[in-house]
Design an enzyme around this catalytic site. Structure first.
Site, PDB file in Angstrom:
ATOM      1  N   LYS A  88       0.479  -0.788  -0.014  1.00 47.57           N
ATOM      2  CA  LYS A  88       0.169   0.190   0.606  1.00 47.57           C
ATOM      3  C   LYS A  88       1.198   1.240   0.106  1.00 47.57           C
ATOM      4  O   LYS A  88       2.178   1.475  -0.099  1.00 47.57           O
ATOM      5  CB  LYS A  88      -0.483  -0.142   1.291  1.00 47.57           C
ATOM      6  N   ARG A 107     -10.937  -0.721  14.563  1.00 50.41           N
ATOM      7  CA  ARG A 107     -10.333  -0.015  12.722  1.00 50.41           C
ATOM      8  C   ARG A 107     -11.840  -0.113  11.671  1.00 50.41           C
ATOM      9  O   ARG A 107     -12.714   0.290  11.065  1.00 50.41           O
ATOM     10  CB  ARG A 107      -9.645  -0.032  12.618  1.00 50.41           C
ATOM     11  N   TYR A 114      14.537  30.357   8.087  1.00 51.88           N
ATOM     12  CA  TYR A 114      13.376  31.507   8.713  1.00 51.88           C
ATOM     13  C   TYR A 114      13.102  31.310  10.439  1.00 51.88           C
ATOM     14  O   TYR A 114      13.698  30.414  10.851  1.00 51.88           O
ATOM     15  CB  TYR A 114      12.014  30.892   8.491  1.00 51.88           C
ATOM     16  N   MET A 164      10.294  24.278   2.580  1.00 52.77           N
ATOM     17  CA  MET A 164       9.585  23.752   1.635  1.00 52.77           C
ATOM     18  C   MET A 164      10.961  23.189   1.126  1.00 52.77           C
ATOM     19  O   MET A 164      11.166  22.262   1.074  1.00 52.77           O
ATOM     20  CB  MET A 164       9.027  24.078   1.354  1.00 52.77           C
TER      21      MET A 164
HETATM   22  C1  LIG Z   1      -0.291  -2.081   7.116  1.00 54.04           C
HETATM   23  C2  LIG Z   1      -1.050  -3.140   7.183  1.00 54.04           C
HETATM   24  C3  LIG Z   1      -0.395  -4.272   7.445  1.00 54.04           C
HETATM   25  C4  LIG Z   1       1.723  -4.338   7.306  1.00 54.04           C
HETATM   26  O1  LIG Z   1       1.805  -3.310   7.993  1.00 54.04           O
HETATM   27  P1  LIG Z   1       3.833  -3.494   8.305  1.00 54.04           P
HETATM   28  O2  LIG Z   1       3.438  -3.486  10.225  1.00 54.04           O
HETATM   29  O3  LIG Z   1       3.653  -2.458   7.670  1.00 54.04           O
HETATM   30  O4  LIG Z   1       3.994  -5.190   9.070  1.00 54.04           O
HETATM   31  C5  LIG Z   1      -0.584  -5.762   7.284  1.00 54.04           C
HETATM   32  N1  LIG Z   1      -2.415  -5.461   7.031  1.00 54.04           N
HETATM   33  C6  LIG Z   1      -2.451  -4.712   6.667  1.00 54.04           C
HETATM   34  C7  LIG Z   1      -4.271  -4.716   8.153  1.00 54.04           C
HETATM   35  C8  LIG Z   1      -2.575  -3.478   6.984  1.00 54.04           C
HETATM   36  O5  LIG Z   1      -3.304  -2.091   7.426  1.00 54.04           O
END
Ligand SMILES: *Cc1c(COP(=O)(O)O)cnc(C)c1O
Length: 414
Positions: free
Chosen positions: A76, A176, A301, A349
């Protein structure tokens, strides 16, 4: 009307141009067209180098830890900032058995890159793309009946003759996404109204796998077992179960049939492990300007740094818009000539200033390393993402995913 493919191959240079060739787009419509940057476009020496050999090494290390569990590497957020298509191609060739992403768009980007292994879409946001999820051979994660209903409708619409496999997410303590234990029985009963969909996988996510003790994880895994049993009682029997993120790789009870490591494959383990992981990303730039300032002179800055001695100040063309966090103001370090030198003054920046008074011999065009290793005439050192994260009060995940699109990624072997 043609729109930009979600998650198309963006790069450091992107143009917003009108599209006279799109007759259906109408007069004056502007289409955002991502375009691949040619090396000649990269004038600024700031770039991220992604070491593909390190990526393969980490995959094999993770596979060793996972044992008989399949490894579905999580890609992701553009492969944790490394560029998902190139990372996925490398890992697929090296034997990755599947990938996980958060978004449908991220999955499409991988399919468009030619990725063939199963891709799990974990976020559960499908908008009106249910038919595309099926057409592109993705595995959707679901956690409510409305999602099941939409996929069932899409399956009927295309006249599919086999059920669509989905993975069901159960909430065992993360709060979640996922069904809570008390919602499972009702869900399972209603599920039988949709023979077009079959729950082939069951998953949960661990909140405290990096905790010093195993207690929280054990509790979640216990709940996951109870949920599995309850669903089985109602006729829902998935083929695979998975729970482990990187931190849980070494926790035996969480391994199950597959594991979902994200950051470990990029070289960072949230907990101590026996295998050595190699940091995949190296971020480097070059000194573009040098000056000598006198005691009492300030830098940057709001004059947040003042010289207490005659000081040599180097300017590097990387700032917070590139992912060099402003929280590193007067805190972070970079490597120059193989030696650590402090970031002084407010990170701006596009640029930052470095105190190189104690780094003799610095000149314009010398390399400055923000992340990763450098060997130079004054020594050899490595800046780990964990160190940068500690300096700005965050975690390595955020450091990696914050390296912005303005920083071109270069892929290299060793
Ligand atoms: C991001 C995520 C992972 C991987 O997490 P890491 O800590 O980077 O290994 C696994 N399962 C879900 C549902 C996630 O959102």
């Amino acid at each position: 009307m043609t729109v930009t493919k979600p998650g198309g191959e963006y790069d450091s240079v992107e143009m917003l141009e009108s599209s006279p060739d799109l007759s259906s787009a109408g007069q004056g419509t502007r289409v955002l067209r991502p375009r691949r940057a040619a090396p000649a476009d990269i004038v600024r020496p700031t770039r991220a180098e992604v070491n593909l050999a390190a990526l393969r090494h980490n995959l094999h290390a993770v596979k060793k830890i996972a044992g008989s569990a399949k490894v579905w590497s999580v890609l992701k957020a553009d492969g944790y900032g490394h560029g998902a298509p190139a990372v996925a191609r490398t890992l697929e060739r090296a034997g990755a058995e599947g990938f996980c992403v958060a978004l449908f768009e991220e999955a499409i980007e991988l399919r468009d890159a030619g990725i063939r292994v199963p891709i799990l879409v974990m976020g559960g946001y499908y908008g009106s793309s249910h038919a595309d999820v099926i057409a592109r051979g993705l595995v959707p994660v679901v956690y409510d009946l409305a999602q099941v209903e939409s996929f069932a409708r899409a399956q009927r619409a295309i006249g599919a003759n086999a059920p669509l496999g989905v993975h069901l997410k159960v909430d065992t303590g993360m709060a979640r996404l996922g069904l809570r234990h008390n919602e499972l029985a009702k869900f399972a009963e209603k599920l039988s109204q949709f023979p077009e969909v079959r729950v082939t996988g069951l998953m949960t996510h661990l909140a405290c796998a990096d905790a010093p003790t195993n207690a929280e994880t054990e509790e979640q895994m216990l709940k996951f077992d109870e949920s599995t049993a309850l669903l089985a009682k109602h006729g829902v029997r998935p083929d695979v179960r998975h729970a482990a993120n990187s931190a849980a790789l070494g926790r035996g009870s969480a391994k199950l049939d597959a594991v979902r490591p994200g950051i470990a494959v990029f070289g960072h383990s949230p907990v101590p492990i026996n295998e050595e992981l190699w940091q995949v990303m190296r971020v480097r730039t070059e000194v573009v300007s040098l000056r000598t300032i006198e005691p009492g002179d300030s830098v940057g800055y709001s004059a947040l740094w003042k010289a207490s001695r005659t000081s040599r100040v180097a300017t590097i063309p990387m700032g917070y818009a590139d992912g060099l966090s402003r929280a590193l103001t007067n805190k972070g370090h970079v490597l120059i000539r193989g030696k650590r030198a402090p970031i002084i003054g407010a990170v701006s920046m596009d640029m930052s200033m470095i105190d190189v008074t104690d780094v003799p011999g610095v000149s314009v065009r010398d390399e400055a390393v923000i992340l990763g290793a450098q060997e130079g005439p004054l020594g050899k050192d490595t800046i780990r993402a964990e160190q940068v994260a500690a300096a700005c009060g965050t975690i390595a995940w955020e450091i990696l995913t914050s390296i912005s699109r303005r920083v071109p990624r270069f892929y290299r072997e060793p």
